[in-house]
Design a protein around this motif. Structure first.
Motif, PDB file in Angstrom:
ATOM      1  N   UNK A 106       0.604  -7.334   8.855  1.00  0.00           N
ATOM      2  CA  UNK A 106      -0.159  -6.200   8.311  1.00  0.00           C
ATOM      3  C   UNK A 106       0.017  -6.074   6.796  1.00  0.00           C
ATOM      4  N   UNK A 107       0.541  -7.097   6.161  1.00  0.00           N
ATOM      5  CA  UNK A 107       0.870  -7.008   4.732  1.00  0.00           C
ATOM      6  C   UNK A 107      -0.236  -7.544   3.833  1.00  0.00           C
ATOM      7  N   UNK A 140       1.269 -17.995  17.038  1.00  0.00           N
ATOM      8  CA  UNK A 140       0.170 -17.793  16.102  1.00  0.00           C
ATOM      9  C   UNK A 140       0.226 -16.383  15.509  1.00  0.00           C
ATOM     10  N   UNK A 141      -0.582 -16.173  14.447  1.00  0.00           N
ATOM     11  CA  UNK A 141      -0.505 -14.930  13.675  1.00  0.00           C
ATOM     12  C   UNK A 141      -1.863 -14.262  13.571  1.00  0.00           C
ATOM     13  N   UNK A 142      -1.876 -12.965  13.821  1.00  0.00           N
ATOM     14  CA  UNK A 142      -3.049 -12.130  13.587  1.00  0.00           C
ATOM     15  C   UNK A 142      -2.832 -11.327  12.312  1.00  0.00           C
ATOM     16  N   UNK A 143      -3.814 -11.352  11.412  1.00  0.00           N
ATOM     17  CA  UNK A 143      -3.750 -10.582  10.165  1.00  0.00           C
ATOM     18  C   UNK A 143      -4.655  -9.363  10.285  1.00  0.00           C
ATOM     19  N   UNK A 144      -4.163  -8.217   9.856  1.00  0.00           N
ATOM     20  CA  UNK A 144      -4.982  -7.016   9.704  1.00  0.00           C
ATOM     21  C   UNK A 144      -4.362  -6.183   8.591  1.00  0.00           C
ATOM     22  N   UNK A 145      -5.185  -5.661   7.714  1.00  0.00           N
ATOM     23  CA  UNK A 145      -4.706  -4.876   6.583  1.00  0.00           C
ATOM     24  C   UNK A 145      -4.084  -3.577   7.082  1.00  0.00           C
ATOM     25  N   UNK A 146      -2.790  -3.417   6.889  1.00  0.00           N
ATOM     26  CA  UNK A 146      -2.089  -2.235   7.365  1.00  0.00           C
ATOM     27  C   UNK A 146      -2.536  -0.956   6.689  1.00  0.00           C
TER      28      UNK A 146
END
Length: 605
Positions: free
Chosen positions: A143-144, A113-119
């Motif tokens: 982070x993209x 699974x994938x965690x998204x966060x604004x880098x």
């Protein structure tokens, strides 16, 4: 229908749709902007907008079927109220520095699974901790992407307030000299370039101020310093031609704010770049050429600006006097109004106290939102009254007021507690134990270079002796017409590091507290200055430091259980009040002077 709750639920639903469309499974929303600021421009207040939690610190994690808000004990009561019926759960963490949200993410998401966060708003050190926890579990960190736009309609753009110069006489060190000092720090690391992204460091370094962030006189900018010049990345149009020319004379070039990443990417392949991993985002770090050498160390400016020079200290003392005079006028009015039976509320206090400060010379604005909490509201350390939720000042109990101001010559921060109507022996006991902690640390002497967290227990000891404690730090650094919270020193339970060494010229708060949820809160706060202490043994045991108390305002003696004070503590309090009277009496008159004289009368057994 509660429109606030319906908006929050709609935004969380849109955020989950964006996750599905991105093929991701969770999103981390920190309380952060591209500069890792404590107080955020509206564009980056996504955690508040998405959750409804208005506290200054907290982390939101949203999965496809869950949502958790991570907050420490300062905010638990507030968060439980603001999150009620939102579908977002409160995860109680021990301190603001806790990384339990990372553990929760690693335990909740599954491999693949994938965690998204604004880098662009993810701190470099936090990114390193995330990767260390997620990679072994087979969880991908993306982070993209910035998915917030999908959930936040009409998200604000960048602030466009003008930038102005912090000029002499209050600016006691020239821009050129500050740049030279920072370049000396670069040279010690062998760095050819230095990236500065924290807005308070940028403002201090260039002797500039702004109003892009509420309460902090800063502006959004990045700075890239080399061995001969510097580039300041700001939104076009924020500086006038005359200021631009003065900057150019000091070797400072202006470039558009949006060009920072591209400029970093175009650095020479052999560049050696100094960055502070606690004050730079992952997005900026990843913009550097892969061949560049990166040196990770604290920003030299952070250490430099924490140590106020003698001329700055004199301006700070003057600012404290003006702040104290404003409070005398306010409290004289407040007590008289109470005696007349006038109706007032926590909002009245905020308005009237701010108005009194605004009359004083050199006043620029408040340094943080005023906290005026009566009884149970005072038990929430970061409570703030709003038009939708506030209490009248009516009945019996304790009123806690935590407030501060920005002056051209200094930043103030003070907390006092006042009795309303009739108070109890329990009120007095709690108040006095907190006061004993304030006095104990205020009277402390310690070797120069002592790591500031080592001092924390001195203020807690009187409370610990009765099985009591508080959940926030005891003291934070304070800037010079700058952020009210400033590092690197912190008198707290934080894990010490070498940069937290106490040095002459540092200004720190002393603010122990005690909070009884649903009943009352007590906090007594002064700002203090590190000063050299002359001792007979100086030659043998090294230099010792002590605290000069800078804050000037009476500590209400009606709340004190005198029997709990030692003779030394009583002597300290009476000496402090004598100094408050001596310094403030020439600045006030009429009812304010009468109030000052009354509240600084020596306390006797």
């Amino acid at each position: 229908m509660d429109t606030r709750l319906s908006q929050i639920k709609l935004r969380i639903s849109k955020l989950r749709d964006a996750l599905r469309n991105a093929g991701a499974h969770a999103i981390l929303v920190p309380s952060a902007d591209p500069h890792l600021s404590e107080y955020l421009p509206r564009r980056w207040q996504a955690r508040e907008v998405l959750s409804g939690f208005t506290g200054s610190m907290g982390t939101l994690v949203v999965t496809l079927d869950d949502a958790q808000l991570f907050a420490d004990s300062r905010y638990w009561t507030q968060a439980e109220r603001e999150l009620a019926d939102s579908g977002i759960s409160l995860f109680k963490i021990p301190t603001g520095a806790s990384l339990q949200h990372i553990t929760w993410i690693a335990d909740t998401l599954k491999s693949g699974q994938t965690l998204v966060v604004d880098g662009q708003v993810l701190g470099l050190s936090l990114a390193q901790a995330l990767r260390a926890a997620l990679t072994p579990k087979g969880i991908t960190l993306d982070t993209s992407r910035d998915l917030i736009d999908h959930a936040w309609d009409e998200r604000p753009g960048l602030p466009d307030a003008p930038i102005y110069e912090h000029a002499a006489p209050q600016a006691t060190v020239s821009r050129a000299d500050k740049l030279r000092q920072v370049r000396d720090g670069m040279a010690r690391h062998g760095a050819s370039h230095h990236l500065v992204s924290s807005v308070d460091d940028v403002a201090w370094l260039f002797n500039l101020r702004g109003s892009d962030v509420t309460y902090n006189p800063v502006f959004l900018a990045h700075a890239l310093i080399d061995t001969t010049g510097a580039t300041l990345f700001v939104q076009p149009g924020k500086l006038d031609a005359a200021l631009t020319a003065r900057l150019a004379a000091d070797g400072v070039r202006l470039a558009p704010y949006a060009d920072a990443r591209a400029t970093l990417g175009a650095l020479p392949a052999d560049a050696k770049v100094l960055i502070d991993p606690r004050r730079v985002t992952l997005g900026l770090r990843e913009s550097l050429p892969a061949t560049a050498t990166v040196v990770e160390a604290i920003n030299p400016s952070t250490l430099l600006k924490s140590r106020k020079n003698a001329a700055e200290v004199q301006f700070i003392r003057q600012a404290m006097e003006q702040d104290g005079a404003a409070m005398c006028h306010f409290y004289a009015w407040f007590e008289a109004a109470l005696a007349r039976g006038e109706a007032m509320s926590e909002l009245t206090i905020d308005e009237r106290l701010s108005a009194e400060r605004a009359k004083r010379p050199g006043f620029v604005g408040l340094s943080f939102p005023t906290i005026a909490g009566f009884n149970a509201n005072g038990a929430m350390p970061h409570y703030r009254a709003t038009e939708d939720a506030f209490s009248p000042i009516d009945g019996n109990g304790l009123l806690l007021i935590d407030s501060g101001a920005q002056f051209l010559g200094g930043t103030t921060d003070i907390t006092r507690v006042w009795p309303i109507g009739t108070i109890t022996a329990d009120h007095q006991r709690d108040y006095t134990l907190v006061l004993k902690g304030t006095i104990a640390l205020s009277r402390a002497a310690f070797p120069r270079g002592t790591l500031s967290p080592m001092l924390d227990a001195i203020a807690r000891a009187p409370l610990w002796a009765h099985g009591l404690d508080y959940g926030h730090g005891t003291g934070h650094g304070v800037g010079y017409f700058m952020n009210v919270h400033e590092g690197p020193q912190s008198i707290s339970k934080a894990v010490p590091d070498a940069n937290m060494a106490m040095e002459p010229g540092m200004i720190t708060s002393i603010e122990p507290g005690l909070y009884r949820p649903g009943q009352w809160g007590v906090r007594i706060e002064n700002l203090v200055l590190n000063v050299a202490l002359d001792t007979p043994e100086k030659g043998q045991f090294g230099e010792m430091l002590a605290f000069e108390t800078l804050t000037l305002c009476p500590i209400d003696t009606r709340c004190i259980a005198v029997a709990l004070l030692s003779e030394d503590e009583l002597a300290w309090l009476n000496a402090y009040h004598a100094e408050v009277r001596r310094r403030l009496a020439p600045l006030v008159d009429g009812e304010a002077l009468a109030w000052l004289n009354l509240r600084t009368e020596p306390l006797k057994r």
